[in-house]
Motif scaffolding. Structure first.
Motif, PDB file in Angstrom:
ATOM      1  N   GLU A 224      24.499  47.962 -48.142  1.00  0.00           N
ATOM      2  CA  GLU A 224      23.433  48.201 -50.008  1.00  0.00           C
ATOM      3  C   GLU A 224      25.570  49.194 -50.040  1.00  0.00           C
ATOM      4  O   GLU A 224      26.226  48.375 -50.871  1.00  0.00           O
ATOM      5  N   ARG A 225      26.635  49.120 -49.044  1.00  0.00           N
ATOM      6  CA  ARG A 225      27.457  49.103 -49.402  1.00  0.00           C
ATOM      7  C   ARG A 225      28.627  47.531 -49.673  1.00  0.00           C
ATOM      8  O   ARG A 225      29.451  47.206 -50.657  1.00  0.00           O
ATOM      9  N   CYS A 226      28.251  46.745 -48.833  1.00  0.00           N
ATOM     10  CA  CYS A 226      28.845  45.448 -49.049  1.00  0.00           C
ATOM     11  C   CYS A 226      28.017  45.117 -51.125  1.00  0.00           C
ATOM     12  O   CYS A 226      29.136  44.274 -51.405  1.00  0.00           O
ATOM     13  N   ARG A 227      27.048  45.019 -51.046  1.00  0.00           N
ATOM     14  CA  ARG A 227      26.280  45.158 -51.709  1.00  0.00           C
ATOM     15  C   ARG A 227      27.227  45.352 -53.758  1.00  0.00           C
ATOM     16  O   ARG A 227      28.048  45.342 -54.095  1.00  0.00           O
ATOM     17  N   ARG A 228      27.433  46.697 -53.289  1.00  0.00           N
ATOM     18  CA  ARG A 228      28.020  47.817 -54.027  1.00  0.00           C
ATOM     19  C   ARG A 228      29.885  46.995 -53.905  1.00  0.00           C
ATOM     20  O   ARG A 228      30.221  46.401 -55.508  1.00  0.00           O
ATOM     21  N   ASP A 229      30.579  46.849 -53.321  1.00  0.00           N
ATOM     22  CA  ASP A 229      31.696  46.024 -53.405  1.00  0.00           C
ATOM     23  C   ASP A 229      31.419  44.586 -53.942  1.00  0.00           C
ATOM     24  O   ASP A 229      32.159  44.422 -54.396  1.00  0.00           O
ATOM     25  N   LEU A 230      30.574  43.762 -53.568  1.00  0.00           N
ATOM     26  CA  LEU A 230      30.010  42.359 -53.755  1.00  0.00           C
ATOM     27  C   LEU A 230      30.276  42.068 -56.017  1.00  0.00           C
ATOM     28  O   LEU A 230      30.781  41.441 -56.782  1.00  0.00           O
TER      29      LEU A 230
ATOM     30  N   ALA B 273      27.458  35.311 -40.032  1.00  0.00           N
ATOM     31  CA  ALA B 273      26.254  34.046 -40.239  1.00  0.00           C
ATOM     32  C   ALA B 273      24.938  35.660 -40.022  1.00  0.00           C
ATOM     33  O   ALA B 273      24.490  35.604 -41.249  1.00  0.00           O
ATOM     34  N   ASN B 274      24.775  36.576 -39.479  1.00  0.00           N
ATOM     35  CA  ASN B 274      24.311  37.299 -38.984  1.00  0.00           C
ATOM     36  C   ASN B 274      24.104  39.018 -40.414  1.00  0.00           C
ATOM     37  O   ASN B 274      23.169  39.020 -40.992  1.00  0.00           O
ATOM     38  N   PHE B 275      25.810  38.609 -41.507  1.00  0.00           N
ATOM     39  CA  PHE B 275      25.524  39.681 -42.117  1.00  0.00           C
ATOM     40  C   PHE B 275      24.355  38.742 -43.609  1.00  0.00           C
ATOM     41  O   PHE B 275      23.730  39.602 -44.324  1.00  0.00           O
ATOM     42  N   SER B 276      25.043  37.018 -43.730  1.00  0.00           N
ATOM     43  CA  SER B 276      23.971  36.307 -44.617  1.00  0.00           C
ATOM     44  C   SER B 276      23.072  37.229 -44.276  1.00  0.00           C
ATOM     45  O   SER B 276      22.308  36.626 -45.872  1.00  0.00           O
ATOM     46  N   HIS B 277      22.527  36.478 -43.310  1.00  0.00           N
ATOM     47  CA  HIS B 277      20.697  36.382 -43.433  1.00  0.00           C
ATOM     48  C   HIS B 277      20.243  38.022 -43.396  1.00  0.00           C
ATOM     49  O   HIS B 277      19.804  38.010 -44.207  1.00  0.00           O
ATOM     50  N   ALA B 278      21.374  38.905 -43.727  1.00  0.00           N
ATOM     51  CA  ALA B 278      20.928  40.572 -43.130  1.00  0.00           C
ATOM     52  C   ALA B 278      20.655  40.478 -44.824  1.00  0.00           C
ATOM     53  O   ALA B 278      19.942  40.925 -45.430  1.00  0.00           O
ATOM     54  N   PHE B 279      21.552  40.209 -45.720  1.00  0.00           N
ATOM     55  CA  PHE B 279      21.581  40.075 -46.563  1.00  0.00           C
ATOM     56  C   PHE B 279      20.630  39.319 -47.781  1.00  0.00           C
ATOM     57  O   PHE B 279      20.487  40.281 -48.137  1.00  0.00           O
ATOM     58  N   ARG B 280      20.729  38.171 -47.389  1.00  0.00           N
ATOM     59  CA  ARG B 280      19.779  37.620 -48.325  1.00  0.00           C
ATOM     60  C   ARG B 280      18.257  38.592 -47.828  1.00  0.00           C
ATOM     61  O   ARG B 280      17.576  38.071 -48.723  1.00  0.00           O
ATOM     62  N   THR B 281      18.025  38.760 -46.461  1.00  0.00           N
ATOM     63  CA  THR B 281      16.592  39.176 -46.385  1.00  0.00           C
ATOM     64  C   THR B 281      16.173  40.598 -46.983  1.00  0.00           C
ATOM     65  O   THR B 281      15.493  40.580 -48.018  1.00  0.00           O
ATOM     66  N   ALA B 282      17.611  41.334 -46.985  1.00  0.00           N
ATOM     67  CA  ALA B 282      17.609  42.680 -48.020  1.00  0.00           C
ATOM     68  C   ALA B 282      17.184  42.318 -49.391  1.00  0.00           C
ATOM     69  O   ALA B 282      16.889  43.157 -50.301  1.00  0.00           O
ATOM     70  N   TYR B 283      18.122  41.245 -50.366  1.00  0.00           N
ATOM     71  CA  TYR B 283      18.389  41.528 -51.621  1.00  0.00           C
ATOM     72  C   TYR B 283      17.976  39.921 -52.310  1.00  0.00           C
ATOM     73  O   TYR B 283      18.096  39.658 -53.104  1.00  0.00           O
ATOM     74  N   GLY B 284      17.497  39.080 -51.129  1.00  0.00           N
ATOM     75  CA  GLY B 284      16.535  38.362 -51.438  1.00  0.00           C
ATOM     76  C   GLY B 284      17.510  36.921 -51.879  1.00  0.00           C
ATOM     77  O   GLY B 284      17.122  35.669 -52.604  1.00  0.00           O
ATOM     78  N   THR B 285      18.921  36.990 -51.869  1.00  0.00           N
ATOM     79  CA  THR B 285      19.839  36.185 -52.062  1.00  0.00           C
ATOM     80  C   THR B 285      20.836  36.134 -50.988  1.00  0.00           C
ATOM     81  O   THR B 285      21.816  37.075 -50.760  1.00  0.00           O
ATOM     82  N   PRO B 286      22.195  35.464 -50.999  1.00  0.00           N
ATOM     83  CA  PRO B 286      22.723  35.143 -50.195  1.00  0.00           C
ATOM     84  C   PRO B 286      23.719  35.870 -50.550  1.00  0.00           C
ATOM     85  O   PRO B 286      24.103  35.642 -52.339  1.00  0.00           O
ATOM     86  N   PRO B 287      24.817  36.560 -50.297  1.00  0.00           N
ATOM     87  CA  PRO B 287      25.769  37.881 -50.084  1.00  0.00           C
ATOM     88  C   PRO B 287      26.761  36.328 -51.577  1.00  0.00           C
ATOM     89  O   PRO B 287      26.856  37.396 -53.027  1.00  0.00           O
TER      90      PRO B 287
END
Length: 124
Positions: free
Chosen positions: A54-60, A83-97
């Motif tokens: 969530e903090r990453c999403r906000r910072d993006l 790679a793990n971050f990108s996968h986790a972000f896509r899983t959480a928010y439906g799109t790559p960061p």
């Protein structure tokens, strides 16, 4: 930004230290805190990961961070494997960061914030 992180959200990426800090902040024993999370159907590590994402999403979407590469934003919140971050972000928010950043309009500046300036060339 200094002071942005809450308990369990430090930048060091060490879950054991983060759990200890969370327990210390709430004056609880580690075992008891884990039990409380489990009673709610949660896992401490998953909770920490969700908060970091969530903090990453906000910072993006933060115009003050527009020049930071995606991997630097992830590392800022302790997610150092791209790679793990990108996968986790896509899983959480439906799109790559990176795509999320490109598709999300930046929010308007709040008093005291600076906005990035876009340089354009004028044609005569």
């Amino acid at each position: 930004m200094a002071g942005d992180e809450g308990p369990g959200e430090g930048r060091q990426g060490d879950g054991v230290r983060e759990l200890a800090a969370l327990c210390a902040q709430h004056l609880e024993a580690t075992r008891y805190l884990c039990k409380l999370f489990k009673e709610q159907g949660l896992n401490v590590a998953d909770w920490i990961r969700r908060r970091r994402l969530e903090r990453c999403r906000r910072d993006l979407t933060d115009p003050r961070r527009c020049c930071l590469p995606v991997h630097a934003i992830a590392a800022r919140w302790g997610l150092t494997d791209s790679a793990n971050f990108s996968h986790a972000f896509r899983t959480a928010y439906g799109t790559p960061p990176g795509e999320y950043r490109a598709l999300t309009p930046t929010r308007p500046a709040v008093h005291g914030e600076t906005r990035p300036v876009r340089m354009t060339t004028r044609t005569p």
